[in-house]
Write a protein that holds these residues in place. Structure first.
Motif, PDB file in Angstrom:
ATOM      1  N   GLU A   1       0.805  -1.219   0.000  1.00  0.00           N
ATOM      2  CA  GLU A   1       0.000   0.000   0.000  1.00  0.00           C
ATOM      3  C   GLU A   1       0.840   1.272   0.000  1.00  0.00           C
ATOM      4  O   GLU A   1       0.287   2.370  -0.102  1.00  0.00           O
ATOM      5  CB  GLU A   1      -0.953  -0.002   1.208  1.00  0.00           C
ATOM      6  N   ASN A   2       2.153   1.149   0.138  1.00  0.00           N
ATOM      7  CA  ASN A   2       3.020   2.326   0.119  1.00  0.00           C
ATOM      8  C   ASN A   2       4.446   1.885  -0.167  1.00  0.00           C
ATOM      9  O   ASN A   2       4.908   0.881   0.376  1.00  0.00           O
ATOM     10  CB  ASN A   2       2.958   3.037   1.473  1.00  0.00           C
ATOM     11  N   ILE A   3       5.140   2.632  -1.018  1.00  0.00           N
ATOM     12  CA  ILE A   3       6.551   2.363  -1.275  1.00  0.00           C
ATOM     13  C   ILE A   3       7.252   3.687  -1.532  1.00  0.00           C
ATOM     14  O   ILE A   3       6.730   4.567  -2.229  1.00  0.00           O
ATOM     15  CB  ILE A   3       6.750   1.374  -2.448  1.00  0.00           C
ATOM     16  N   LEU A   4       8.427   3.850  -0.927  1.00  0.00           N
ATOM     17  CA  LEU A   4       9.197   5.085  -1.027  1.00  0.00           C
ATOM     18  C   LEU A   4      10.435   4.860  -1.876  1.00  0.00           C
ATOM     19  O   LEU A   4      11.034   3.784  -1.831  1.00  0.00           O
ATOM     20  CB  LEU A   4       9.652   5.546   0.366  1.00  0.00           C
ATOM     21  N   LEU A   5      10.822   5.873  -2.626  1.00  0.00           N
ATOM     22  CA  LEU A   5      12.098   5.846  -3.342  1.00  0.00           C
ATOM     23  C   LEU A   5      13.137   6.498  -2.435  1.00  0.00           C
ATOM     24  O   LEU A   5      13.004   7.671  -2.058  1.00  0.00           O
ATOM     25  CB  LEU A   5      11.995   6.595  -4.674  1.00  0.00           C
ATOM     26  N   LEU A   6      14.164   5.733  -2.052  1.00  0.00           N
ATOM     27  CA  LEU A   6      15.166   6.181  -1.095  1.00  0.00           C
ATOM     28  C   LEU A   6      16.549   6.220  -1.724  1.00  0.00           C
ATOM     29  O   LEU A   6      16.878   5.389  -2.568  1.00  0.00           O
ATOM     30  CB  LEU A   6      15.190   5.236   0.115  1.00  0.00           C
ATOM     31  N   ALA A   7      17.347   7.198  -1.291  1.00  0.00           N
ATOM     32  CA  ALA A   7      18.720   7.321  -1.784  1.00  0.00           C
ATOM     33  C   ALA A   7      19.702   7.221  -0.619  1.00  0.00           C
ATOM     34  O   ALA A   7      19.466   7.811   0.447  1.00  0.00           O
ATOM     35  CB  ALA A   7      18.907   8.652  -2.498  1.00  0.00           C
ATOM     36  N   ASN A   8      20.777   6.480  -0.815  1.00  0.00           N
ATOM     37  CA  ASN A   8      21.836   6.459   0.188  1.00  0.00           C
ATOM     38  C   ASN A   8      22.391   7.878   0.337  1.00  0.00           C
ATOM     39  O   ASN A   8      22.623   8.571  -0.663  1.00  0.00           O
ATOM     40  CB  ASN A   8      22.947   5.507  -0.235  1.00  0.00           C
ATOM     41  N   LYS A   9      22.598   8.312   1.570  1.00  0.00           N
ATOM     42  CA  LYS A   9      23.022   9.705   1.794  1.00  0.00           C
ATOM     43  C   LYS A   9      24.372  10.015   1.147  1.00  0.00           C
ATOM     44  O   LYS A   9      24.682  11.185   0.887  1.00  0.00           O
ATOM     45  CB  LYS A   9      23.043  10.033   3.284  1.00  0.00           C
ATOM     46  N   ASP A  10      25.163   8.979   0.828  1.00  0.00           N
ATOM     47  CA  ASP A  10      26.434   9.202   0.127  1.00  0.00           C
ATOM     48  C   ASP A  10      26.217   9.755  -1.276  1.00  0.00           C
ATOM     49  O   ASP A  10      27.128  10.348  -1.859  1.00  0.00           O
ATOM     50  CB  ASP A  10      27.232   7.901   0.046  1.00  0.00           C
ATOM     51  N   LEU A  11      25.009   9.551  -1.833  1.00  0.00           N
ATOM     52  CA  LEU A  11      24.703  10.031  -3.180  1.00  0.00           C
ATOM     53  C   LEU A  11      24.093  11.433  -3.174  1.00  0.00           C
ATOM     54  O   LEU A  11      23.754  11.975  -4.228  1.00  0.00           O
ATOM     55  CB  LEU A  11      23.746   9.068  -3.878  1.00  0.00           C
ATOM     56  N   SER A  12      23.954  12.027  -1.990  1.00  0.00           N
ATOM     57  CA  SER A  12      23.321  13.339  -1.892  1.00  0.00           C
ATOM     58  C   SER A  12      24.295  14.454  -2.247  1.00  0.00           C
ATOM     59  O   SER A  12      25.425  14.491  -1.746  1.00  0.00           O
ATOM     60  CB  SER A  12      22.780  13.556  -0.480  1.00  0.00           C
ATOM     61  N   PHE A  13      23.867  15.380  -3.086  1.00  0.00           N
ATOM     62  CA  PHE A  13      24.659  16.562  -3.429  1.00  0.00           C
ATOM     63  C   PHE A  13      24.870  17.423  -2.181  1.00  0.00           C
ATOM     64  O   PHE A  13      25.937  17.970  -1.974  1.00  0.00           O
ATOM     65  CB  PHE A  13      23.925  17.350  -4.519  1.00  0.00           C
ATOM     66  N   ASP A  14      23.820  17.522  -1.370  1.00  0.00           N
ATOM     67  CA  ASP A  14      23.903  18.253  -0.102  1.00  0.00           C
ATOM     68  C   ASP A  14      24.423  17.285   0.972  1.00  0.00           C
ATOM     69  O   ASP A  14      23.695  16.428   1.457  1.00  0.00           O
ATOM     70  CB  ASP A  14      22.519  18.788   0.278  1.00  0.00           C
TER      71      ASP A  14
END
Length: 229
Positions: free
Chosen positions: A134-147
């Motif tokens: 009923e719910n799914i989130l798209l998550l990114a490893n914080k190492d891939l964050s520009f900020d």
């Protein structure tokens, strides 16, 4: 099965981007001469979704005029939060209550949405329907964050989202959600994290890891740096 309607959350004040957002709503800020909202709409169209619902509140006339004056060649409906801002949960509920659909792809336009997200969002959709969740989130490893100042929100293992001492994963601002999750809520100010936290307790919040570099319009300093991409 396929998702036919996407929601874009455009009601927020964007206070962390003051003074720019004192006169322009955050979704209309531009990176490389393309607004954050336009980039989001173009990705949605690439995914084959032709119905879009946008919620507004702060500087709503600017967003309404922007949509009216651009030919996006898709059906876009604008719904205002009302007299008071509804936050993410209330805003989503207000939008889905005015649609006959049961499943929605939802975006925050403060992420720089590019077409390289196409495959990952399709994987999310396939997982959502195949697992009957009923719910799914798209998550990114914080190492891939520009900020690099952004901290992780969640942990992720075997597509199951949790919170622990590690929390290496950041919510990218894209999720798929079933209308069923909102049946017991009323249209008022509440955060979507209320629903996520309940699902985590029940071990029913799912996620997909994104491998794309994550560009998020966090504050005015990051906005200026993004101009140089």
């Amino acid at each position: 099965m396929k998702i036919n309607t996407a929601l874009i959350l455009c009601a927020g004040f964007g206070k962390r981007l003051n003074p720019i957002t004192l006169s322009k709503p955050k979704p209309l800020l531009e990176i490389n001469n393309v607004s954050m909202l336009e980039a989001c709409i173009e990705l949605i169209k690439t995914l084959g979704i032709k119905k879009i619902i946008i919620n507004t509140f702060y500087l709503k006339e600017q967003i309404q005029n922007y949509i009216m004056n651009k030919d996006f060649n898709c059906e876009i409906k604008i719904i205002n939060d009302g007299e008071k801002i509804l936050d993410t949960g209330g805003g989503i509920l207000n939008m889905v209550s005015q649609s006959i659909e049961n499943d929605f792809l939802i975006f925050n336009p403060d992420t720089l949405w590019q077409k390289n997200y196409f495959d990952e969002i399709n994987k999310m959709e396939n997982l959502y329907f195949s697992k009957k969740i009923e719910n799914i989130l798209l998550l990114a490893n914080k190492d891939l964050s520009f900020d690099k100042n952004l901290k992780g929100d969640f942990s992720l293992k075997n597509n199951l989202v949790s919170k622990d001492g590690k929390n290496f994963y950041i919510y990218t601002g894209c999720q798929i959600l079933s209308k069923k999750l909102l049946l017991n809520y009323k249209v008022k100010n509440f955060s979507i994290t209320t629903i996520w936290n309940n699902l985590i307790k029940e071990k029913k919040l799912y996620g997909l890891e994104s491998c794309n570099n994550f560009y998020h319009l966090t504050d005015i300093d990051i906005f200026k740096k993004l101009q140089d991409l």
